[in-house]
Design an enzyme around this catalytic site. Structure first.
Site, PDB file in Angstrom:
ATOM      1  N   GLN A  16     -33.947   4.664  -4.354  1.00  0.00           N
ATOM      2  CA  GLN A  16     -33.679   4.462  -5.787  1.00  0.00           C
ATOM      3  C   GLN A  16     -32.721   5.473  -6.432  1.00  0.00           C
ATOM      4  O   GLN A  16     -31.840   5.098  -7.204  1.00  0.00           O
ATOM      5  CB  GLN A  16     -35.003   4.478  -6.569  1.00  0.00           C
ATOM      6  CG  GLN A  16     -34.812   4.185  -8.041  1.00  0.00           C
ATOM      7  CD  GLN A  16     -36.072   4.232  -8.886  1.00  0.00           C
ATOM      8  OE1 GLN A  16     -35.993   4.329 -10.095  1.00  0.00           O
ATOM      9  NE2 GLN A  16     -37.232   4.156  -8.281  1.00  0.00           N
ATOM     10  N   THR A  73     -23.754   4.754  12.297  1.00  0.00           N
ATOM     11  CA  THR A  73     -22.916   5.962  12.235  1.00  0.00           C
ATOM     12  C   THR A  73     -23.263   6.951  13.347  1.00  0.00           C
ATOM     13  O   THR A  73     -22.605   7.972  13.482  1.00  0.00           O
ATOM     14  CB  THR A  73     -23.057   6.645  10.865  1.00  0.00           C
ATOM     15  OG1 THR A  73     -24.436   6.879  10.621  1.00  0.00           O
ATOM     16  CG2 THR A  73     -22.484   5.773   9.766  1.00  0.00           C
ATOM     17  N   PHE A  96     -29.783  11.432   1.434  1.00  0.00           N
ATOM     18  CA  PHE A  96     -30.625  11.536   2.623  1.00  0.00           C
ATOM     19  C   PHE A  96     -31.453  12.809   2.540  1.00  0.00           C
ATOM     20  O   PHE A  96     -31.197  13.690   1.710  1.00  0.00           O
ATOM     21  CB  PHE A  96     -29.749  11.592   3.882  1.00  0.00           C
ATOM     22  CG  PHE A  96     -29.101  10.272   4.212  1.00  0.00           C
ATOM     23  CD1 PHE A  96     -29.864   9.128   4.395  1.00  0.00           C
ATOM     24  CD2 PHE A  96     -27.723  10.186   4.359  1.00  0.00           C
ATOM     25  CE1 PHE A  96     -29.262   7.916   4.703  1.00  0.00           C
ATOM     26  CE2 PHE A  96     -27.117   8.978   4.663  1.00  0.00           C
ATOM     27  CZ  PHE A  96     -27.887   7.844   4.830  1.00  0.00           C
ATOM     28  N   TYR A 137     -40.097  12.021  -3.056  1.00  0.00           N
ATOM     29  CA  TYR A 137     -40.070  10.739  -3.766  1.00  0.00           C
ATOM     30  C   TYR A 137     -40.380  10.977  -5.249  1.00  0.00           C
ATOM     31  O   TYR A 137     -40.829  12.051  -5.636  1.00  0.00           O
ATOM     32  CB  TYR A 137     -41.101   9.772  -3.166  1.00  0.00           C
ATOM     33  CG  TYR A 137     -40.667   9.179  -1.852  1.00  0.00           C
ATOM     34  CD1 TYR A 137     -39.699   8.185  -1.801  1.00  0.00           C
ATOM     35  CD2 TYR A 137     -41.210   9.625  -0.651  1.00  0.00           C
ATOM     36  CE1 TYR A 137     -39.289   7.630  -0.588  1.00  0.00           C
ATOM     37  CE2 TYR A 137     -40.810   9.083   0.561  1.00  0.00           C
ATOM     38  CZ  TYR A 137     -39.848   8.082   0.580  1.00  0.00           C
ATOM     39  OH  TYR A 137     -39.440   7.549   1.778  1.00  0.00           O
ATOM     40  N   GLU A 138     -40.178   9.930  -6.018  1.00  0.00           N
ATOM     41  CA  GLU A 138     -40.323   9.973  -7.482  1.00  0.00           C
ATOM     42  C   GLU A 138     -41.473  10.854  -7.986  1.00  0.00           C
ATOM     43  O   GLU A 138     -41.274  11.794  -8.743  1.00  0.00           O
ATOM     44  CB  GLU A 138     -40.510   8.530  -7.984  1.00  0.00           C
ATOM     45  CG  GLU A 138     -40.883   8.389  -9.444  1.00  0.00           C
ATOM     46  CD  GLU A 138     -39.764   8.798 -10.386  1.00  0.00           C
ATOM     47  OE1 GLU A 138     -38.627   8.376 -10.170  1.00  0.00           O
ATOM     48  OE2 GLU A 138     -40.036   9.543 -11.351  1.00  0.00           O
ATOM     49  N   ASP A 167     -36.250   9.681  -9.956  1.00  0.00           N
ATOM     50  CA  ASP A 167     -35.235   8.927  -9.207  1.00  0.00           C
ATOM     51  C   ASP A 167     -34.063   8.522 -10.111  1.00  0.00           C
ATOM     52  O   ASP A 167     -32.948   8.995  -9.962  1.00  0.00           O
ATOM     53  CB  ASP A 167     -35.859   7.662  -8.618  1.00  0.00           C
ATOM     54  CG  ASP A 167     -36.630   7.958  -7.348  1.00  0.00           C
ATOM     55  OD1 ASP A 167     -36.379   9.002  -6.736  1.00  0.00           O
ATOM     56  OD2 ASP A 167     -37.482   7.136  -6.962  1.00  0.00           O
ATOM     57  N   GLY A 246     -42.473  16.746 -31.447  1.00  0.00           N
ATOM     58  CA  GLY A 246     -41.516  17.386 -32.343  1.00  0.00           C
ATOM     59  C   GLY A 246     -42.232  17.899 -33.577  1.00  0.00           C
ATOM     60  O   GLY A 246     -43.461  18.037 -33.595  1.00  0.00           O
ATOM     61  N   GLY A 247     -41.482  18.147 -34.612  1.00  0.00           N
ATOM     62  CA  GLY A 247     -42.080  18.683 -35.836  1.00  0.00           C
ATOM     63  C   GLY A 247     -42.719  17.600 -36.701  1.00  0.00           C
ATOM     64  O   GLY A 247     -43.326  17.911 -37.731  1.00  0.00           O
TER      65      GLY A 247
HETATM   66  N1  CAO Z   1     -26.511   4.574  10.990  1.00  0.00           N
HETATM   67  C1  CAO Z   1     -27.280   5.373  11.782  1.00  0.00           C
HETATM   68  N2  CAO Z   1     -28.242   6.184  11.306  1.00  0.00           N
HETATM   69  C2  CAO Z   1     -28.434   6.166   9.983  1.00  0.00           C
HETATM   70  C3  CAO Z   1     -27.675   5.375   9.097  1.00  0.00           C
HETATM   71  C4  CAO Z   1     -26.685   4.543   9.667  1.00  0.00           C
HETATM   72  N3  CAO Z   1     -25.927   3.757   8.909  1.00  0.00           N
HETATM   73  N4  CAO Z   1     -28.108   5.584   7.850  1.00  0.00           N
HETATM   74  C5  CAO Z   1     -29.085   6.483   7.916  1.00  0.00           C
HETATM   75  N5  CAO Z   1     -29.291   6.834   9.217  1.00  0.00           N
HETATM   76  C6  CAO Z   1     -30.271   7.778   9.742  1.00  0.00           C
HETATM   77  C7  CAO Z   1     -29.919   9.203   9.371  1.00  0.00           C
HETATM   78  O1  CAO Z   1     -28.962   9.727  10.247  1.00  0.00           O
HETATM   79  C8  CAO Z   1     -31.274   9.870   9.467  1.00  0.00           C
HETATM   80  O2  CAO Z   1     -31.572  10.130  10.821  1.00  0.00           O
HETATM   81  P1  CAO Z   1     -31.937  11.601  11.409  1.00  0.00           P
HETATM   82  O3  CAO Z   1     -33.097  12.103  10.588  1.00  0.00           O
HETATM   83  O4  CAO Z   1     -32.288  11.310  12.825  1.00  0.00           O
HETATM   84  O5  CAO Z   1     -30.768  12.476  11.254  1.00  0.00           O
HETATM   85  C9  CAO Z   1     -32.184   8.766   8.950  1.00  0.00           C
HETATM   86  O6  CAO Z   1     -31.512   7.533   9.126  1.00  0.00           O
HETATM   87  C10 CAO Z   1     -32.433   8.826   7.437  1.00  0.00           C
HETATM   88  O7  CAO Z   1     -33.130   9.869   7.197  1.00  0.00           O
HETATM   89  P2  CAO Z   1     -33.978  10.214   5.882  1.00  0.00           P
HETATM   90  O8  CAO Z   1     -34.826  11.367   6.353  1.00  0.00           O
HETATM   91  O9  CAO Z   1     -33.093  10.458   4.729  1.00  0.00           O
HETATM   92  O10 CAO Z   1     -34.860   8.919   5.576  1.00  0.00           O
HETATM   93  P3  CAO Z   1     -36.421   8.824   5.334  1.00  0.00           P
HETATM   94  O11 CAO Z   1     -36.700   7.384   5.126  1.00  0.00           O
HETATM   95  O12 CAO Z   1     -37.203   9.478   6.428  1.00  0.00           O
HETATM   96  O13 CAO Z   1     -36.681   9.653   3.990  1.00  0.00           O
HETATM   97  C11 CAO Z   1     -36.364  10.132   1.657  1.00  0.00           C
HETATM   98  C12 CAO Z   1     -36.448   9.067   2.745  1.00  0.00           C
HETATM   99  C13 CAO Z   1     -35.995   9.437   0.378  1.00  0.00           C
HETATM  100  C14 CAO Z   1     -37.740  10.811   1.495  1.00  0.00           C
HETATM  101  C15 CAO Z   1     -35.309  11.198   2.026  1.00  0.00           C
HETATM  102  O14 CAO Z   1     -34.107  10.532   2.287  1.00  0.00           O
HETATM  103  C16 CAO Z   1     -35.088  12.245   0.943  1.00  0.00           C
HETATM  104  O15 CAO Z   1     -35.886  13.153   0.765  1.00  0.00           O
HETATM  105  N6  CAO Z   1     -33.994  12.145   0.202  1.00  0.00           N
HETATM  106  C17 CAO Z   1     -33.596  13.110  -0.806  1.00  0.00           C
HETATM  107  C18 CAO Z   1     -34.413  12.970  -2.041  1.00  0.00           C
HETATM  108  C19 CAO Z   1     -34.328  11.598  -2.650  1.00  0.00           C
HETATM  109  O16 CAO Z   1     -33.290  11.062  -2.935  1.00  0.00           O
HETATM  110  N7  CAO Z   1     -35.491  11.046  -2.920  1.00  0.00           N
HETATM  111  C20 CAO Z   1     -35.545   9.825  -3.692  1.00  0.00           C
HETATM  112  C21 CAO Z   1     -36.111   8.762  -2.908  1.00  0.00           C
HETATM  113  S1  CAO Z   1     -36.446   7.391  -3.909  1.00  0.00           S
HETATM  114  O17 CAO Z   1     -35.108   7.183  -4.670  1.00  0.00           O
END
Ligand code: CAO
Length: 423
Positions: A16, A73, A96, A137-138, A167, A246-247
C-alpha cells in the site's frame, strides 16, 4: 499537458505505502512503470479477493494509471532489463524491506553510476537506528509513531485508526519528497536519495501530541475532558477520546436514530465565538450570561455536563437536520458518515473524489480519485493494469529492444515454474 508529463517513474513498489505514492504521481501525469514479479505480481493482486482470480480491489484501488511489466529481476536477463530501466527513468520508487535492492545488485552508488539524474525514493518502516532493519506494516507504524498511544479512551487500551496514516500517509510524504527532488534536479542536474520512514510520517501527523507532551510540564491539559472529570494526568500524553485536540472543545454526540444506526452521530464543536448561538439553539439562553458557562475558561471543568445537555438536543434531530440547523449559525459540526453514505454521495462523484471505473475482468467498481485538485492538470482515473499487460510495449518503446531480443527476454518475464516446465 499534465503537471508531471515527461517524468518517467520506475515503480518498484508493492502493497500500500509505495503504490499510494506512485499512483499520485501518475495522476499528476507521470508515466509510471510498475515492475512486478512474474506469476504473482504485487502480492495485493491476490489478497482479499472478492471475485475469484480477479485482481482484488486492494490492488486496483492503489494502482490506477500505471503500466505493468513483469520481470524476474533475479534472472540475469531480468536484471539487465532493470538496469536499462534505471537508465531510462527519472525516479525509482521502492518500498521493499531494507537491503532488498542492494541484494538485487542496485545499491545507491550503482544507481548513481547508471543514472546520475536518478531520484531514488524509498519507504522504510523506520529511519536509521535500532529498528532500521525491521519489516513494517500499517499498524506497526501507527503504534511506533505515537498514534496508538494517543488514540482511544482514557480508560481503554491504545487504538489504531481506520485512516491508513502509516501506509497512505507515508506515501503522501514520499510523493512530496520526490516532487521537491525533481524541482532541485532542475537546477543541479543531479538526482538524490529520498527517504520517508513510516514511523516519522506518523509522528509528523501526531505533531500536536508532541506539543501536548511538552505542555504537560506546565500543568494539566485543561482542554482534555479528563481535566473536567478530575482524572489526574500522568507524565505522558493520555488518550483523549473524541476531544477535539485544539483550543475549541468538541465531542461526538448521539443523533436521532442512534439506537439502530451505528453512525447516527455528529461531531459538535463548542467554538467560543458562537457560544451564544449554541445556547439559543439548544434552549439554554440563560447560559449566555451565567458565570459557570459564559466564558471558555468557566466551561472547561463542565464540558461533560455541557455536551450531555447539547446531546439532549442533537438526539431530537437526525445528523443531517442538526447539520442544517447548526450551519445556519456557523456552528462547526460534522456528520459521522458511513462508507456507504460516502460511496453514494453525489457531490463527491461530481468532484471526481469518488470515481466509478470499468475493469476488463472485474467490471465496474468505485475508487477514490485524486484528492488533490490541480486546475491546470486534472486527473483522469484509468483502471489499474493487468499483470504484465505492458511488458512488450515497455521493452520495445521505452527500452528500444527488437522483436528478437524481446523473445529472448521473455524467459525473464515468465514465472519460474513455467520456465522449468518449458525446459
Ligand atoms: N523479481 C524477483 N524478485 C523480486 C521481484 C521481482 N520482480 N520483486 C521483489 N522480489 C523479491 C525481492 O528481491 C525480495 O527478495 P529477497 O528478500 O530474497 O532479497 C522479496 O521479493 C521482497 O522482499 P520484501 O521483504 O520486501 O517482501 P515481504 O513480503 O517479505 O515484506 C513488507 C513486505 C511490506 C513488510 C516489506 O517490504 C517492508 O517492510 N517494506 C518497507 C515498509 C513498507 O513499505 N511497509 C508498508 C507495507 S504496506 O504498504
Amino acid at each position: 499537458m499534465r503537471a508531471l508529463e515527461g517524468v518517467r517513474i520506475l515503480d518498484f513498489t508493492h502493497v500500500q505505502s509505495g503504490p499510494t505514492c506512485t499512483q499520485l504521481l501518475a495522476w499528476f501525469g507521470a508515466d509510471v512503470i510498475k515492475v512486478e514479479r512474474p506469476g504473482t505480481g504485487d502480492i495485493t493482486r491476490g489478497q482479499l479477493q472478492d471475485i475469484p482470480k480477479v485482481d482484488s480491489l486492494y490492488f486496483t484501488m492503489l494502482n490506477h494509471n500505471k503500466r505493468s511489466i513483469t520481470l524476474d529481476t533475479k534472472h540475469p536477463k531480468g536484471n539487465e532489463v532493470l538496469e536499462r530501466l534505471i537508465g531510462a527513468c527519472d525516479v525509482l520508487v521502492e518500498n521493499f524491506a531494507p537491503g532488498v535492492l542492494d541484494r538485487m545488485g542496485f545499491p545507491w552508488e550503482r544507481i548513481q553510476e547508471l543514472n546520475p539524474r536518478m531520484i531514488y525514493a524509498s519507504i522504510k518502516g523506520f529511519g536509521p537506528g535500532p529498528y532500521e532493519d525491521c519489516k513494517v506494516y500499517e499498524n506497526v507504524a501507527q503504534c511506533a509513531g505515537g498514534s496508538a498511544s494517543t488514540t482511544g479512551f482514557d480508560d481503554g487500551p491504545p487504538l489504531v485508526t481506520g485512516a491508513q496514516i502509516g501506509d497512505s500517509g507515508t506515501g503522501l510524504h514520499l510523493a512530496l519528497g520526490i516532487v521537491a527532488a525533481l524541482y532541485q534536479r532542475g537546477r543541479t542536474g543531479r538526482g538524490q536519495k529520498v527517504l520517508a520512514a513510516m514511523q516519522d510520517g506518523v509522528l509528523n501527523l501526531c505533531r500536536v501530541k508532541l506539543r501536548d507532551q511538552q505542555r504537560l510540564k506546565a500543568g494539566p491539559l485543561t482542554e482534555y475532558s479528563q481535566y473536567g472529570q478530575n482524572i489526574p494526568f500522568g507524565d505522558t500524553v493520555p488518550r483523549a477520546g473524541n476531544d477535539s485536540g485544539g483550543g475549541q472543545p468538541g465531542w461526538i454526540l448521539k443523533c436521532k436514530g442512534w439506537e439502530t444506526d451505528p453512525n447516527a452521530y455528529i461531531y459538535f464543536i463548542t467554538q467560543a465565538p458562537v457560544w451564544e448561538k449554541i445556547c439559543d439553539v439548544i434552549g439554554e439562553p440563560e447560559w449566555k450570561s451565567h458565570p459557570d458557562y459564559a466564558t471558555p475558561k468557566a466551561r472547561l471543568p463542565r464540558l461533560k455536563a455541557i455536551f450531555d445537555r447539547i446531546q439532549q438536543w442533537t438526539m431530537t434531530k437526525t445528523k443531517f437536520e442538526a447539520m442544517e440547523i447548526l450551519n445556519r449559525d456557523d456552528i462547526p459540526c460534522g456528520p459521522i458518515l458511513s462508507m456507504k453514505e460516502l460511496a453514494e454521495d453525489q457531490s463527491l462523484r461530481a468532484t471526481g473524489t469518488v470515481v466509478e471505473v470499468d475493469h476488463p475482468t472485474r467490471g465496474k467498481y468505485l475508487t477514490v480519485g485524486n484528492p488533490i485538485k490541480l486546475s491546470a492538470s486534472p486527473a483522469d482515473v484509468k483502471r489499474s493494469p493487468l499483470l504484465g499487460e505492458h511488458t512488450d510495449e515497455i521493452l520495445r518503446d521505452v527500452l528500444g529492444y527488437s522483436g528478437d531480443e524481446i523473445a529472448t527476454i521473455r524467459e525473464a518475464t515468465q514465472p519460474a515454474q513455467k520456465r522449468v516446465a518449458a525446459e
